[in-house]
Design an enzyme around this catalytic site. Structure first.
Site, PDB file in Angstrom:
ATOM      1  N   ASP A   1       0.861  -1.176   0.000  1.00 48.23           N
ATOM      2  CA  ASP A   1       0.000   0.000   0.000  1.00 48.23           C
ATOM      3  C   ASP A   1       0.899   1.228   0.000  1.00 48.23           C
ATOM      4  OD1 ASP A   1      -2.301   1.595   0.254  1.00 48.23           O
ATOM      5  OD2 ASP A   1      -2.108   1.634   2.435  1.00 48.23           O
ATOM      6  N   LYS A   2       0.324   2.400  -0.248  1.00 49.83           N
ATOM      7  CA  LYS A   2       1.137   3.616  -0.277  1.00 49.83           C
ATOM      8  C   LYS A   2       0.952   4.439   0.988  1.00 49.83           C
ATOM      9  CE  LYS A   2      -0.114   7.386  -2.201  1.00 49.83           C
ATOM     10  NZ  LYS A   2       0.141   8.343  -1.098  1.00 49.83           N
TER      11      LYS A   2
ATOM     12  N   SER B   1     -15.635  10.602  -1.842  1.00 52.20           N
ATOM     13  CA  SER B   1     -14.783  10.226  -2.965  1.00 52.20           C
ATOM     14  C   SER B   1     -15.421  10.533  -4.311  1.00 52.20           C
ATOM     15  CB  SER B   1     -14.461   8.733  -2.883  1.00 52.20           C
ATOM     16  OG  SER B   1     -15.656   7.976  -2.882  1.00 52.20           O
TER      17      SER B   1
ATOM     18  N   LYS C   1     -15.335  14.872  -4.319  1.00 48.77           N
ATOM     19  CA  LYS C   1     -13.950  15.362  -4.305  1.00 48.77           C
ATOM     20  C   LYS C   1     -13.889  16.831  -3.887  1.00 48.77           C
ATOM     21  CE  LYS C   1     -12.809  12.207  -8.061  1.00 48.77           C
ATOM     22  NZ  LYS C   1     -12.365  12.080  -9.455  1.00 48.77           N
TER      23      LYS C   1
ATOM     24  N   LYS D   1     -13.564  23.840  -1.054  1.00 48.58           N
ATOM     25  CA  LYS D   1     -12.203  23.369  -1.312  1.00 48.58           C
ATOM     26  C   LYS D   1     -12.292  21.956  -1.862  1.00 48.58           C
ATOM     27  CE  LYS D   1     -11.476  21.628   3.398  1.00 48.58           C
ATOM     28  NZ  LYS D   1     -10.731  21.766   4.656  1.00 48.58           N
TER      29      LYS D   1
ATOM     30  N   ARG E   1       0.574  17.319  -2.217  1.00 49.66           N
ATOM     31  CA  ARG E   1      -0.848  17.062  -2.466  1.00 49.66           C
ATOM     32  C   ARG E   1      -1.557  18.409  -2.494  1.00 49.66           C
ATOM     33  NH1 ARG E   1      -2.023  11.838   0.301  1.00 49.66           N
ATOM     34  NH2 ARG E   1      -3.953  12.699   1.103  1.00 49.66           N
TER      35      ARG E   1
ATOM     36  N   GLY F   1      -5.109   3.165  -3.477  1.00 47.34           N
ATOM     37  CA  GLY F   1      -6.374   3.768  -3.858  1.00 47.34           C
ATOM     38  C   GLY F   1      -6.226   5.182  -4.369  1.00 47.34           C
TER      39      GLY F   1
ATOM     40  N   ASP G   1      -1.141  -1.009   6.158  1.00 48.31           N
ATOM     41  CA  ASP G   1      -1.371  -0.533   7.522  1.00 48.31           C
ATOM     42  C   ASP G   1      -2.830  -0.315   7.844  1.00 48.31           C
ATOM     43  OD1 ASP G   1      -1.320   3.047   7.583  1.00 48.31           O
ATOM     44  OD2 ASP G   1      -1.756   1.754   5.890  1.00 48.31           O
TER      45      ASP G   1
END
Length: 1530
Positions: free
Chosen positions: A631-632, A808, A811, A829, A864, A945, A1075
């Protein structure tokens, strides 16, 4: 009093005005099948015979004609339930015997396997699932019958008894721990309404078997408590820990909440008696005895003229109903479930009880920091708006707080007497595994409090997941919650989701089965020979046995004699399939796990967590891993967000030097070490300047210097007005938006000044609000309907009208605020592509272009990004929209879709303010760890994801991607399998492949890592297509040719599917690491699952085989412990088979001369002790402590791991070589002794001979033990004092036992054998000669192999002896440098080599593929661990607040101010390959500037076009430096 129709014009924050998208998720393709076995069980158990209630009876607040069933809960008709409160069960809820039809699960949870009653039979049942144990039991049963010649059946049973006992003790200890945890949970205290008639479970019957079990449990518990009471202190005697725990006061009663805006009243009501067991707790004062007032009324603190009644809000006694303030609009009437005229016994009280006693239909009261005991519907809370906050890390791995709301109709239920007066029914869907969906309805008959004779009105209110507290969550920041229990025990969502972890077996264990089968075949062949020869021999009449024997057991019938001999031979040669091998492997793996746990270099001090093995039987698999799936977020990254940069009104701010930026500069030939040091020095100077500027402008008491992450002194200068009033207002407006548009909870730590911290539902959001605090826009807390800010020393209050939350799909999130001047502002935002599509068409063209360019540069630095925008609303527009919003919020079906449509209608015509950039830093050592794993031949795939750009950012940052790779961006637009196959064929042709079955078979045997020329990136939609069975093989072969694979926007089930594809398709060993809860599926699917026990939840850890604190520890786990374990275990098993073969075949050779009558050449004690004592410890020590090279050398030369990937340590040829060696040595062992005694006799000093069977057996046994132990020593790499001592002791134990045992007459014919044999010179001469003859071939072969055919490890060991790795003793680096990095070059030479001029790149360099992402990771996916954009977790805002200055700022100010970080980024962005930017898979600055709002103009489509290359070259700009920096080369 008549019931008023619904009207709503209020500005007061209402939970019904919040969009509940926090817990809404799209269903996966396999969502309905998830945990099907558990659901099937639940269907059979709960309410399967109930009739579904028609929805037509729903009235009032539920629109007519709408169905109340949940689309998510597809099992409504089978498992739905009706729960009755203070109502009798209707006839249709009872069976023909009058008993309730519905039976609910108990809340008592048992994760242990055994009970005191079932332990022995159940444990034996599990142990005899092992076929080897059944075999050895069969041998023991054979030995009982003297006909088969077993000399000592009792002794024969000892090894199996020892193994069963040790295994049972291990299982008992593990299960005892689980039982203690179960008891701790089941006996945790909870306040439950007692003396209350729960009609749903009051008639439950307890079976006789359950009563019998409970009696046994009580008996054992009493015995244990009595034994412990004898040791307990006098003051504590008579009370167990449970009783003492129940006596303890609840600490939270005496504490005050630190929240800024709330005051806590006493929990104990004024009319509670001092000694009363029951508690009526409320945050508001109750009427004192003698006071007059309605029973159903509660005074609101601070509003004495207002009385809260059961039907909602009504004027107090001093005000007439019609005299209400004209400015206050009428409130919506929600009704009340309390019947004010119901006669009650007034006996019910909330008392402490155990979790295990909680039942469906119970009222429970929960307090701050308590864990939720069952799935509970919230009726009321301590907050006036019915909100409460929960932490769900036990469920989904998130520590961010989620907001849950009380039902509107039940918020006046606060006391036990109110619970007794409440009369309602809850219609609920059945239990299912979806944590983010729930559908139910509460129904009641509304009474008019002013007229007891008025007709009742049926009312109903929908219940959603936002009204539900799930078992396992923790209540936070809320004084108390009152609710009713809907699901208990195994039917709660956490238990339905906690499926059984799949049983994993090591690959060696699976291969071992075949080797055991081979030995069974050999054993059968030996027994068959024995039976045939003995049967034929005893059938003859011309042999000596006819004269000296009295006949055989089979009466001299050859077939019968042969049959008996066959089974006798099975007993004789039983050690060929050694029972002790299995217990030896258990011991070795257990000790290996202990050493892994004890490795201090894998200890993460920050959270006090060592590497924790949870599956002890697969440590050797860790040494054969070929593919790692990671995973990231939270795995490769820290998931700790820091606000680094911003762009406001077209001006970039912020200094940062990210790892992605360093990676880009490294590819351009820049000396990253020097640049990094220079950049950090500049940032340190700017930090000092910024703090000085902040203090000068406003001495912010809430600023902690060490917490400042946004380093931008020029921002503070502009905020002070140095660049003009326009930029000052823009900067102020920007920070105001950050301080208002959020869902954070404020916590204040007392101090001078107090410390303000934020509990947010995503770390991104906390970073934004914290930065606003640092620059002077501090969120102090919330009022009842608003939010309070401290803006540069001035306190202001803003009213929250609505909060449209993040999910999701959207957004984005928005907050609609009423500003202090009365204006209504919407702040929004979200992802840049989303916000740009909603900007007002034709406005701010220059600002759009500049902001897009800045965001693109921020993203390429690995940050990000988010866009911030606003809009002013007119009063009329807002009121009209608000009515539509309330209608959508009160809908029962399609509520989420309707709310989204309403929100979409208002989030248009926006004006751009700017953008933010947040860094999610890589964990320490991740790039070096990935590089090291790559050198070891391990392929790392990232399954995340997040969106494509984010994955590419991280790929470059952590060495997965580099400038020499061609990036294959695999995206199928039309969702067609044919299109996907054509795309696969096109890319396969690049490698000269067609995707055939033959190519797949060739790939399975090819373990070489692919050339670092290609990498593939694929999103979840395309992955769904290529995982189709028809084209999966082609996709797998394409991925096999790529050095790196990044799967983006993938769901948990897709992660598991990818792991399964590689695991089965390439026949290799896999490891998954993650995690979060969304990683559990792939962790369980892989051969080895590793969970990272970070600062988030522990669900991944709970499901894993190994738990570590940081990703970098994975290198040591795999390359050191994994490689050691695999090599040790492979060598240990081979040596075990060898030594047993030597022993068993020595017996076989002897029986040739004994007519195969299955007699022993050894005393039987030798047979028992050979594997138990004489040869067990050396092979165990080899399996636990042997090292070919040290841990530092293993990490410095990771290529040594490749033998594990190629599985060369344990192969069938190796097995047969050891077997042949054993046969050879058994021949030497027996026939050397046979040839000694054959031609002559040997007598002792007293004249007695030593050529009898038992004494000859001493020769053979001693040689066999000595040779076996020395052979193990030969195959051991590390000869330390412990190994030599154990080998010596084990060997000398043979002499010791022989001397002790034969010194007593109990040894019968073996009496005095030791002095007779050991006193003979022939014994010592034979021992020496036989040992040399046995070991010489092995010594010769090993010498030739290491001298002329050395393996990699042999060369490295020789270099270690030569001192080439001595430098490792001087380094403390977690990953030591390889030997090639340590050369004779001086530091200046190395610096010169690393420092290449910036102009070395030629035209060819421009053509090299550079793949930095073009826009930040702002999108959010269904991955709950991926937190991009403003928010991606599941929450519903309690209150949010926003205020804004008006106007947009379309003009940019001068760019003459030095901006070192900005210039560094621009330098790195100059060379970009056009084909990369032309890809429609990425969003660049050019695309954003062309993106017009299709939402603002419904008929307009979004123009995409070709993405353009960055147009600004370094030559077109003059270089700038900071004011403090010396004018060196930039």
């Amino acid at each position: 009093m008549a019931i008023q129709p619904y009207q709503e014009d209020s500005e007061v924050s209402s939970p019904m005005k919040r969009i509940r998208w926090a817990t809404h998720r799209a269903k996966g393709t396999k969502g309905d099948q998830k945990r099907q076995s558990l659901l099937d069980r639940l269907h059979k158990r709960t309410g399967s015979n109930e009739k579904k209630r028609e929805s037509s009876g729903m009235e009032s607040s539920i629109p007519e004609g709408e169905d109340t069933s949940s689309e998510e809960g597809g099992d409504w008709s089978d498992t739905s339930r009706r729960i009755f409160f203070n109502r009798s069960l209707p006839p249709d809820a009872r069976d023909e015997d009058g008993y309730p039809k519905a039976h609910y699960a108990r809340n008592k949870i048992r994760t242990s396997k055994y009970t005191p009653l079932s332990f022995i039979p159940k444990n034996l049942w599990f142990q005899f699932h092992n076929i080897a144990n059944i075999y050895f039991l069969f041998i023991i049963i054979l030995g009982i019958f003297s006909i088969f010649g077993a000399s000592n059946p009792a002794m024969n049973a000892v090894p199996l008894i020892v193994i069963l006992t040790i295994t049972a003790l291990k299982d008992a200890i593990e299960d005892w721990r689980r039982t203690n945890l179960d008891n701790e949970l089941n006996n945790a205290p909870v306040h439950r309404l007692m003396d209350f008639n729960n009609v749903n479970t009051a008639e439950d019957r307890i079976s006789l078997w359950r009563k019998f079990k409970k009696a046994n449990t009580r008996l054992i518990t009493w015995i244990w408590a009595s034994w412990k009471a004898r040791k307990a202190p006098k003051g504590e005697k008579g009370k167990g820990w449970r009783e003492r725990a129940m006596d303890e006061s609840r600490p939270s009663i005496e504490t005050r909440r630190a929240s800024v805006m709330s005051r806590r009243a006493s929990y104990l009501s004024a009319d509670s008696e001092p000694g009363e067991d029951g508690i009526q707790m409320t945050p508001v004062p109750s009427p004192l005895p003698g006071q007059k007032g309605p029973d159903d009324a509660l005074d609101i603190e601070g509003h004495p003229q207002t009385t809260v009644t059961f039907e909602g809000i009504r004027p107090g006694p001093n005000k007439q109903a019609g005299a209400a303030d004209s400015k206050s609009p009428p409130k919506k009437f929600y009704g009340s479930i309390i019947d004010p005229f119901k006669q009650i016994p007034d006996q019910a009280r909330f008392k402490k009880d155990f979790w295990k006693n909680v039942q469906v239909g119970d009222f429970v009261r929960l307090y701050n920091d308590e864990e939720i005991p069952a799935d509970v519907v919230v009726l009321s809370t301590s907050e006036s708006d019915g909100a409460c906050y929960v932490e769900t890390k036990n469920l989904d791995g998130e520590t961010n707080l989620k907001v849950r709301q009380a039902l509107q109709c039940s918020r006046t239920v606060r006391h036990a007497r109110h619970c007794e007066r409440s009369e309602f029914v809850i219609e609920s869907e059945g239990p299912h595994a979806n944590l983010y969906s729930y559908s139910g309805v509460i129904r009641w008959d509304q009474r008019d409090p002013s007229d007891p004779d008025a007709p009742r009105v049926e009312m109903a209110e929908p219940i959603t997941i936002n009204n539900l507290l799930l078992r396992g969550c923790n209540l936070r920041n809320t004084e108390w919650v009152l609710g009713v229990v809907i699901f208990t025990g195994d039917e709660t969502k956490i238990m339905v989701n906690s499926g059984i972890t799949p049983s994993k077996r090591a690959k060696i264990s699976k291969d071992l089965n075949w080797n055991v089968i081979y030995n069974f075949v050999i054993l059968s062949f030996m027994c068959l020979i024995s039976g045939i020869v003995q049967g034929v021999y005893w059938g003859k009449s011309d042999t000596s046995h006819a004269l000296f024997e009295f006949g055989s057991y089979g009466n001299n019938v050859p077939a019968v004699d042969g049959f008996i001999t066959f089974w006798a031979a099975v007993i004789l040669f039983q050690n060929l399939v050694p029972v002790s091998l299995y217990i030896t492997l258990e011991i070795i793996r257990t000790l290996q796990a202990v050493f892994i746990y004890s490795d201090v270099l894998m200890y993460y001090e920050k959270i006090d967590y060592p590497c924790t093995p949870k599956s002890w039987n697969i440590s050797d698999d860790v040494g054969q891993i070929e593919y790692i799936f990671s995973d990231k977020t939270g795995t490769l990254t820290q998931n700790v967000m820091e606000f680094k940069k911003a762009t406001v009104n077209g001006v970039p701010y912020g200094e940062a030097y990210t790892e992605a930026q360093a990676g880009m500069q490294r590819r351009l030939g820049i000396n990253v070490e020097e640049e990094s040091a220079r950049a950090h020095a500049q940032i340190a100077r700017d930090r000092v300047r910024m703090i000085e500027g902040i203090r000068k402008m406003h001495d912010n008491p809430y600023l902690r210097d060490e917490d400042l992450t946004f380093v931008a002194p020029d921002y503070i200068a502009d905020l002070s007005g140095e660049s003009g009033e326009e930029q000052r207002l823009a900067n102020e407006q920007f920070m105001l938006a950050l301080a208002l548009c959020h869902t954070v909870i404020t916590e204040r730590t007392p101090g001078d000044p107090p410390k303000i911290e934020f509990k947010a539902q995503s770390p991104d959001e906390a970073a934004l609000v914290a930065t606003a605090r640092d620059v002077g826009f501090t969120v102090l807390g919330r009022s009842q309907d608003g939010i309070i800010l401290n803006i540069l020393g001035q306190e202001r209050q803003y009213t929250v009208l609505n909060t449209l939350e993040f999910n999701s799909t959207r957004k984005r999130m928005s907050a609609i605020m009423r500003m202090p001047d009365g204006k209504i502002m919407l702040f929004c935002k979200g992802a840049d592509s989303i916000i740009y599509g909603r900007l007002k068409k034709g406005e701010q063209p220059e600002l759009r272009r500049a902001t897009a360019e800045h965001l693109e540069m921020f993203a390429r630095e690995g940050l990000r990004t988010l866009c911030i925008a606003q809009r002013e609303l007119s009063e009329e527009e807002y009121q009209e929209w608000n009515k539509q919003h309330d209608l959508a919020a009160s809908a029962v079906t399609n509520r989420e879709e309707r709310l989204e449509e309403v929100a979409d209608s208002i989030e248009r015509e926006l004006f751009l303010l700017g953008g933010t950039a947040i860094e999610d830093r890589l964990q320490d050592g991740v790039p070096d760890a990935i590089s090291l794993l790559g050198k070891a031949g391990i392929k790392l795939w990232v399954l995340t994801g997040d969106k494509v750009e984010t994955a590419i950012n991280i790929g470059f940052s952590c060495n997965l991607l580099d400038n020499d790779m061609d990036l294959i961006v695999f995206k199928v637009e039309d969702e067609s399998i044919a299109t996907a196959e054509a795309e696969l064929d096109k890319h396969l042709k690049t490698f000269g492949m067609a995707g055939s079955e033959e190519e797949l078979k060739a790939a399975q045997s090819n373990h070489e890592p692919p050339d670092p020329t290609h990498a593939i990136i694929i999103d979840g939609d395309s992955l769904k297509l290529v995982l189709d069975e028809s084209i999966k093989r082609k996709f797998l072969l394409l991925c096999k040719q790529c050095r790196s694979v990044l799967c983006c926007r993938v769901s948990p089930s897709q992660k598991a599917a990818v792991v399964q594809m590689v695991k089965t398709g390439l026949d290799c060993l896999t490891l998954s690491i993650g995690d979060g809860a969304n990683d559990v599926a792939m962790i369980q699917e892989a051969h080895v699952g590793v969970g990272i026990a970070g600062e988030e939840g522990r669900q991944a850890v709970m499901s894993s085989d190994y738990a570590i604190g940081q990703f970098r520890f994975l290198t040591r786990l795999i390359l050191v412990h994994g490689r050691w374990s695999y090599r040790r275990l492979a060598e240990c098993i081979a040596n075990f088979f060898y030594k047993n073969l030597v022993w068993t075949f020595s017996l076989f050779w002897y029986n040739i001369y004994d007519s195969f009558d299955c007699s022993y050449i050894f005393d039987y004690t030798y047979v028992v002790l050979f594997n138990l004592a004489f040869t067990s410890l050396p092979v165990i020590l080899m399996g636990v402590l042997d090292q070919d090279v040290s841990d530092k050398v293993s990490l410095a030369v990771p290529q040594l791991y490749r033998r594990g990937i190629e599985r060369k340590e344990w192969t069938q040829p190796k097995f047969w070589m050891y077997m042949l060696d054993g046969v050879y040595q058994s021949i030497i062992t027996f026939f050397m002794v046979y040839l000694l005694f054959s031609p002559a006799t040997f007598n002792s000093e007293n004249g007695l001979g030593i050529d009898d069977t038992k004494r000859m057996g001493v020769f053979v046994a001693t040689i066999a033990v000595l040779v076996a132990n020395l052979y193990i020593l030969f195959n051991t790499y590390r000869w330390d004092w412990l190994m030599l001592l154990i080998v010596s002791i084990s060997t000398l134990l043979t002499w010791f036992w022989t001397g002790v045992y034969t010194s007593t007459t109990g040894s019968t014919t073996f009496y005095k054998a030791a002095p007779q044999v050991y006193g003979s010179l022939a014994f010592w001469a034979t021992l020496l000669m036989a040992t040399i003859a046995c070991l010489l071939p092995r010594f010769t072969v090993k010498s030739i192999q290491k001298i002329y055919f050395p393996r990699d490890v042999d060369i490295i060991r020789e270099q270690v002896k030569q001192g080439k790795f001595d430098y490792l003793n001087e380094t403390d680096a977690f990953i030591p440098p390889p030997p090639e990095k340590v050369s004779s070059l001086s530091s200046s030479d190395v610096s010169k080599l690393a420092k290449r001029p910036n102009d070395t790149a030629t035209v060819d360099e421009d053509m090299r593929p550079i793949y930095p992402p073009s826009v930040a990771p702002t999108a959010t996916t269904h991955n709950p661990r991926s937190q991009n954009g403003s928010n991606s977790t599941d929450y519903t805002l309690r209150r949010s607040v926003d205020g804004a200055l008006e106007g947009a700022f379309p003009h940019r100010i001068s760019m003459d101010r030095p901006r070192p970080s900005y210039e560094r980024a621009r330098v790195s962005m100059d060379r970009v390959r056009p084909s990369f930017e032309a890809s429609n898979d990425f969003t660049s600055a050019a695309l954003l500037t062309r993106l017009e709002s299709s939402h603002s103009q419904p008929g307009q489509s979004v123009h995409t076009g070709q993405l353009s290359r960055l147009r600004h070259a370094l030559s077109s700009r003059r270089p700038t430096v900071s004011r403090e920096e010396e004018p060196e080369s930039l």
